[in-house]
Design an enzyme around this catalytic site. Structure first.
Site, PDB file in Angstrom:
ATOM      1  N   GLY A  10     -51.036 -26.142 -81.742  1.00 21.07           N
ATOM      2  CA  GLY A  10     -50.552 -25.233 -82.784  1.00 21.07           C
ATOM      3  C   GLY A  10     -51.460 -25.308 -83.995  1.00 21.07           C
ATOM      4  O   GLY A  10     -52.438 -26.074 -84.028  1.00 21.07           O
ATOM      5  N   ILE A  12     -50.905 -26.427 -87.188  1.00 22.26           N
ATOM      6  CA  ILE A  12     -50.965 -27.715 -87.914  1.00 22.26           C
ATOM      7  C   ILE A  12     -51.382 -28.832 -86.964  1.00 22.26           C
ATOM      8  O   ILE A  12     -52.223 -29.667 -87.296  1.00 22.26           O
ATOM      9  CB  ILE A  12     -49.609 -28.046 -88.576  1.00 22.26           C
ATOM     10  CG1 ILE A  12     -49.218 -26.928 -89.554  1.00 22.26           C
ATOM     11  CG2 ILE A  12     -49.675 -29.401 -89.305  1.00 22.26           C
ATOM     12  CD1 ILE A  12     -47.820 -27.052 -90.143  1.00 22.26           C
ATOM     13  N   ASP A  31     -48.571 -29.277 -75.276  1.00 22.84           N
ATOM     14  CA  ASP A  31     -48.243 -27.992 -75.908  1.00 22.84           C
ATOM     15  C   ASP A  31     -48.008 -26.975 -74.795  1.00 22.84           C
ATOM     16  O   ASP A  31     -48.771 -26.917 -73.835  1.00 22.84           O
ATOM     17  CB  ASP A  31     -49.423 -27.538 -76.782  1.00 22.84           C
ATOM     18  CG  ASP A  31     -49.016 -26.468 -77.796  1.00 22.84           C
ATOM     19  OD1 ASP A  31     -49.252 -26.697 -78.995  1.00 22.84           O
ATOM     20  OD2 ASP A  31     -48.478 -25.417 -77.387  1.00 22.84           O
ATOM     21  N   GLY A  36     -48.493 -21.920 -79.920  1.00 29.13           N
ATOM     22  CA  GLY A  36     -49.831 -22.472 -80.112  1.00 29.13           C
ATOM     23  C   GLY A  36     -50.845 -21.652 -79.317  1.00 29.13           C
ATOM     24  O   GLY A  36     -50.480 -20.688 -78.649  1.00 29.13           O
ATOM     25  N   LEU A  76     -44.384 -32.083 -83.451  1.00 35.34           N
ATOM     26  CA  LEU A  76     -44.552 -30.788 -84.122  1.00 35.34           C
ATOM     27  C   LEU A  76     -44.114 -29.618 -83.255  1.00 35.34           C
ATOM     28  O   LEU A  76     -44.040 -28.491 -83.737  1.00 35.34           O
ATOM     29  CB  LEU A  76     -46.031 -30.579 -84.522  1.00 35.34           C
ATOM     30  CG  LEU A  76     -46.494 -31.232 -85.829  1.00 35.34           C
ATOM     31  CD1 LEU A  76     -46.679 -32.726 -85.668  1.00 35.34           C
ATOM     32  CD2 LEU A  76     -47.787 -30.606 -86.301  1.00 35.34           C
ATOM     33  N   THR A  95     -35.169 -24.808 -78.167  1.00 35.20           N
ATOM     34  CA  THR A  95     -36.435 -25.546 -78.279  1.00 35.20           C
ATOM     35  C   THR A  95     -36.316 -26.638 -79.328  1.00 35.20           C
ATOM     36  O   THR A  95     -36.719 -27.780 -79.110  1.00 35.20           O
ATOM     37  CB  THR A  95     -37.587 -24.601 -78.712  1.00 35.20           C
ATOM     38  OG1 THR A  95     -37.582 -23.474 -77.871  1.00 35.20           O
ATOM     39  CG2 THR A  95     -38.935 -25.285 -78.682  1.00 35.20           C
ATOM     40  N   TYR A 149     -32.414 -21.335 -87.537  1.00 44.06           N
ATOM     41  CA  TYR A 149     -33.613 -22.172 -87.627  1.00 44.06           C
ATOM     42  C   TYR A 149     -33.357 -23.353 -88.561  1.00 44.06           C
ATOM     43  O   TYR A 149     -33.594 -24.516 -88.208  1.00 44.06           O
ATOM     44  CB  TYR A 149     -34.783 -21.317 -88.140  1.00 44.06           C
ATOM     45  CG  TYR A 149     -36.063 -22.070 -88.342  1.00 44.06           C
ATOM     46  CD1 TYR A 149     -36.611 -22.854 -87.327  1.00 44.06           C
ATOM     47  CD2 TYR A 149     -36.751 -21.994 -89.551  1.00 44.06           C
ATOM     48  CE1 TYR A 149     -37.799 -23.542 -87.519  1.00 44.06           C
ATOM     49  CE2 TYR A 149     -37.936 -22.672 -89.747  1.00 44.06           C
ATOM     50  CZ  TYR A 149     -38.464 -23.448 -88.728  1.00 44.06           C
ATOM     51  OH  TYR A 149     -39.636 -24.120 -88.923  1.00 44.06           O
ATOM     52  N   LYS A 153     -33.177 -27.332 -87.416  1.00 41.34           N
ATOM     53  CA  LYS A 153     -34.051 -28.363 -87.991  1.00 41.34           C
ATOM     54  C   LYS A 153     -33.234 -29.419 -88.730  1.00 41.34           C
ATOM     55  O   LYS A 153     -33.606 -30.596 -88.750  1.00 41.34           O
ATOM     56  CB  LYS A 153     -35.087 -27.726 -88.932  1.00 41.34           C
ATOM     57  CG  LYS A 153     -36.159 -26.953 -88.194  1.00 41.34           C
ATOM     58  CD  LYS A 153     -36.850 -27.808 -87.151  1.00 41.34           C
ATOM     59  CE  LYS A 153     -38.318 -27.846 -87.256  1.00 41.34           C
ATOM     60  NZ  LYS A 153     -38.967 -28.720 -86.248  1.00 41.34           N
TER      61      LYS A 153
END
Ligand code: UDP
Length: 335
Positions: A10, A12, A31, A36, A76, A95, A149, A153
């Site tokens: 991705g 970052i 990944d 990504g 990440l 995810t 979202y 998180k």
């Protein structure tokens, strides 16, 4: 050291991988290329200290093997970007929650240090800036997709802290604020890659709402450096840290600056939120991190200015446009 980066292809993750390789460490990446891109790690492929696996972190056995050989895990891999979240809420929730659960349970089994990346989105509609890590989170209703979202998180954060408190797994949480720079894609709605693409290709620059909303942008190299410092600091364990910049800019000012720096003659147009996202979309008017906590622990202060950030993105995208128009065009133009 051996480093595992989930989501390492991705935007970052690939910069983080590069930083560790530059230091002489060994880097393993997993990944699934959902957001990504293989292009982000193309240049690392031949590196003797680099391996990558194109697979999902929900592949338990592979992820277990990779966690096993790592000294530090950077988690990440996640569904990110407001557009993706509004369009694919099931994927976002699954995810983010299932993936983190797997990574944390494996780190618990193998007793590995793990840094979980979270987001400024968890502060929700909090309107008192700057945001400090212990502030209340102010979520909107479950009927509005955007908040799924933030909640997914927030659950990741609760899990990470619980794993530390209950099972003594050394976990660190970093809340990233508007991280930007080369390799970021505009496909999922991020503002800077979108504005730059529009500016250099002569399209209208689409400011959503009236453009008075503001953000603080951080260059990915400042952010990735902060992640490394946090993950390696013993006193960061069990704690949450904001990672961001503290120079606020309105979205209209941003559009104008990108237009100036790229020498573009694009028009700036205003698009209502319901047209840009969905009916009833709620935007955050301001999003400013307090960086006192991370500054105190590791001396973090962002070094790269907004103009430097914008110039680096303009140059990156110009290079991609040139490549695409030149003879061999290996990959689709997706910025
Ligand atoms: N935005 C915009 N035009 C675009 C994309 C985004 O005006 O083409 C606005 C968006 O509504 C928000 C700000 O830019 O107010 C930052 O958006 P981004 O998705 O990059 O970050 P976030 O909203 O998650 O902070």
């Amino acid at each position: 050291m051996r480093i595992l980066i989930t989501g390492g292809a991705g935007f970052i993750g690939s910069h983080l991988a590069e930083m560790y390789l530059d230091r002489g460490d060994e880097v393993h990446v997993i990944d699934d290329l959902s957001t990504g891109s293989i292009e982000n790690i193309q240049h690392l492929k031949g590196h003797p200290n680099f391996t990558y696996h194109i697979d999902t972190i929900t592949n338990y056995h592979l992820t277990a093997e990779l966690v096993d050989l790592a000294d530090i895990v950077f988690h990440l891999a996640a569904a990110v970007g407001v557009r993706l979240i509004v369009e694919s809420p099931v994927r976002t929730i699954e995810t983010n929650i299932r993936g983190t659960e797997i990574v944390l349970s494996l780190c618990a089994k193998k007793r590995k240090r793990v840094l979980i990346t979270s987001t400024s989105e968890v502060y929700g509609k909090l309107d008192r800036v700057p945001f400090t890590e212990d502030d209340d989170l102010v979520m909107g209703p479950t009927s509005k997709g955007r908040w799924s979202y933030a909640c997914s998180k927030a659950i990741d954060e609760f899990m990470a802290i619980a794993y530390w408190k209950e099972k003594r797994v050394p976990t660190v949480i970093a809340r990233l604020f508007n991280t930007v720079g080369p390799r970021q894609t505009g496909r999922y709605g991020m503002v800077i890659p979108n504005f730059v693409r529009q500016a250099i290709t002569g399209q209208d620059i689409t400011v959503y709402g009236d453009g008075s909303q503001s953000r603080c942008f951080t260059h990915v190299l400042d952010a990735a450096g902060a992640l490394i410092d946090l993950a390696e600091h013993p006193a960061a364990v069990g704690e949450v840290y904001n990672v961001g910049g503290n120079k606020e800019v309105t979205i209209l000012e941003l559009a104008n600056r990108i237009r100036e720096l790229s020498g573009s003659s694009s028009e700036i147009v205003f698009v209502p939120y319901e047209e840009a996202y969905e009916e009833g979309f709620e935007d955050m008017m301001r999003r400013v991190p307090s960086i006192a906590k991370i500054n105190e622990l590791v001396g973090y202060a962002p070094k790269i200015t907004l103009d430097e950030i914008l110039t680096s993105v303009i140059e990156y995208q110009r290079g991609r446009v040139v490549n695409r128009l030149g003879a061999p065009a290996p990959l689709a133009f997706q910025v």
